[in-house]
Design an enzyme around this catalytic site. Structure first.
Site, short mmCIF file in Angstrom:
data_model
loop_
_atom_site.label_atom_id
_atom_site.label_comp_id
_atom_site.label_asym_id
_atom_site.label_seq_id
_atom_site.Cartn_x
_atom_site.Cartn_y
_atom_site.Cartn_z
N ASP A 101 44.22 26.80 -55.19
CA ASP A 101 45.31 26.54 -54.25
C ASP A 101 46.34 27.65 -54.44
O ASP A 101 47.22 27.57 -55.30
CB ASP A 101 45.91 25.17 -54.52
CG ASP A 101 46.75 24.68 -53.36
OD1 ASP A 101 46.89 25.43 -52.37
OD2 ASP A 101 47.25 23.55 -53.42
N ALA A 102 46.18 28.71 -53.66
CA ALA A 102 46.97 29.93 -53.86
C ALA A 102 47.87 30.22 -52.67
O ALA A 102 48.87 30.92 -52.81
CB ALA A 102 46.04 31.11 -54.11
N LYS A 103 47.51 29.70 -51.51
CA LYS A 103 48.31 29.86 -50.28
C LYS A 103 48.75 31.29 -50.07
O LYS A 103 49.89 31.57 -49.71
CB LYS A 103 49.50 28.90 -50.29
CG LYS A 103 49.07 27.42 -50.35
CD LYS A 103 50.19 26.46 -50.08
CE LYS A 103 49.74 25.01 -50.01
NZ LYS A 103 49.30 24.43 -51.27
N ARG A 104 47.84 32.23 -50.26
CA ARG A 104 48.14 33.63 -50.05
C ARG A 104 48.10 33.97 -48.57
O ARG A 104 47.52 33.22 -47.76
CB ARG A 104 47.15 34.51 -50.82
CG ARG A 104 47.18 34.33 -52.33
CD ARG A 104 48.54 34.62 -52.93
NE ARG A 104 48.47 34.84 -54.37
CZ ARG A 104 48.72 33.92 -55.30
NH1 ARG A 104 49.05 32.69 -54.97
NH2 ARG A 104 48.65 34.24 -56.58
#
Lengths: 276, 276
Positions: free
Chosen positions: A91-94
């Site tokens: 879960d990095a939401k880059r």
């Protein structure tokens, strides 16, 4: 992990649970602090206690990055330990321009480069196709695009009306032109269960990653009523509700009990729709 | 670094140049590969060669993250080496719910937690105020919100018409209600110079971080024509055009020559508007 493998795992485990590893040094049981890597030690015991009850694990990158080098070492050790029959989601939401997204893809999907190769990564859509297409080069990997989130801030922009529906609907419709349901999932917050029906019109086959059940107030039954498909099509995440069920020496048992309770509800829902 | 300190630096150095440290192991001169930390060695020499010509450095987090633990070590070493008279910007484009943004803030703004404390961080607005307010707790730090980017993907969502203008305008207007021009900057791509006049209506005093000059095709003169203010109000970034000006042993000298050429153009623009 392919779409069919994921569906098979869901049927076999009678579960579409994703355990969120938002592991916070300030919240884990204090006796773990004497271990060389307390964060990994915590995750390892949570994984051992829940791996037959869930089909996905989702470490939240921020909780590791905040601890600098030792946090990253904990994240890499956790990735190495994740069971291969579960889909591993970072879960990095880059989200950035193409040449930068290439590097983020290496960071999370390319073991030779960074030491980690998750099955899936969460990304944010604001910068458009640049933010997404670089990850598609990694065959067999999933891209999970933020559509409608479960936080109060979702009201600021995601619900804005555009010519083509709310912004979150426009995001889904546009992203569907970049890849199919075998590569793309969408994040849809569980606190918005009434919107699931609307979202299913635009994404009938995509898996939806659903945070917000438990600590954030969403109901599993509501999510399933509007969001479940004949292939299940849901990965429902719980983080705090499971991993911090107890902060004593029994934390792993308590986490298992919480995961089991959710898995049993999921089994009921899967039977209702005829997935199992 | 406060707004007034930044303005003072701009006046003193006659420059509003930000040097982007998108340092790629595959693009740096090969003789550096024999150093223990080639990425840091490259950055150190670039910094030494340019620090009197620029007011900001902006490492792009992805280029460090893609190398795992050793990449993070290079980033931390680079942060430690950045001169204190330049504003240090981490280009991270993070954005998540409140409790996760708290952790990202620790990762980049809290040395005791992560080993790094940048003056400013870029963030993505899709998740609304959750994505931004946690960083505001760090007094004296800047939050730089993506508004209009310079990539092709910007057309997908940023230009969507809403009831209140294009999405990027709505983002600026909403974010202005969360903090003032002493804490918030906006990212505005240089390839969109004609939109600068429109953006200045909504953000008359905010500093704008402007990527896209050079390699991405933007013109400094156009940016200044529409975007400069009596306090300058611009940080114009160049990454590839400066740091990869040569890939021989003279790379630092070549970078200096490129930075000097830009600084000299900037001096002309600053005089035109009467900032210096």
């Amino acid at each position: 992990m392919s779409r069919q493998e994921l569906i098979n795992q869901i049927k076999q485990k009678k579960s579409f649970l994703c355990v969120g590893l938002d592991t916070d040094i300030e919240k884990i049981p204090s006796f773990l602090l004497s271990y060389p890597d307390p964060i990994f030690e915590f995750n390892k015991r949570i994984i051992d206690a829940t791996k037959d009850l869930c089909v996905a694990y989702k470490p939240n990158s921020a909780f590791y990055e905040c601890r600098g080098v030792k946090g990253l070492q904990s994240l890499i050790a956790t990735w190495e330990y994740l069971p291969k029959d579960c889909i591993s989601i970072i879960d990095a939401k880059r989200g950035d321009i193409g040449n930068t997204s290439d590097k983020y893809a290496q960071a999370f999907l390319d073991e030779a480069s960074s030491g980690m190769s998750f099955d899936a990564i969460t990304v944010t859509p604001y910068m458009g196709n640049d933010s997404i297409t670089p990850y598609l080069k990694y065959e067999g990997k999933w891209i999970i695009i933020l559509a409608l989130t479960s936080s109060v801030g979702s009201k600021d922009f995601q619900y804005l009306p555009t010519d083509d529906g709310h912004l979150y609907e426009t995001v889904i419709k546009k992203a569907n032109t970049w890849a199919g349901a075998d590569r793309l999932m969408y994040v849809v917050g569980a606190t918005k269960s009434t919107e699931f029906a609307e979202i299913r019109k635009h994404a009938p086959d995509n898996f939806l990653l659903v945070p917000g059940v438990g600590a954030q107030g969403g109901s599993l039954q509501d999510v399933c009523q509007y969001g479940i498909t004949k292939d299940c099509g849901l990965l429902v995440n719980s983080s705090r509700g499971i991993i911090y069920a107890s902060n004593g020496e029994d934390f792993a048992d308590a986490a298992r009990a919480e995961a089991l309770a959710i898995q049993q509800q999921m089994e009921v829902e899967l039977k209702k729709i005829g997935v199992i």
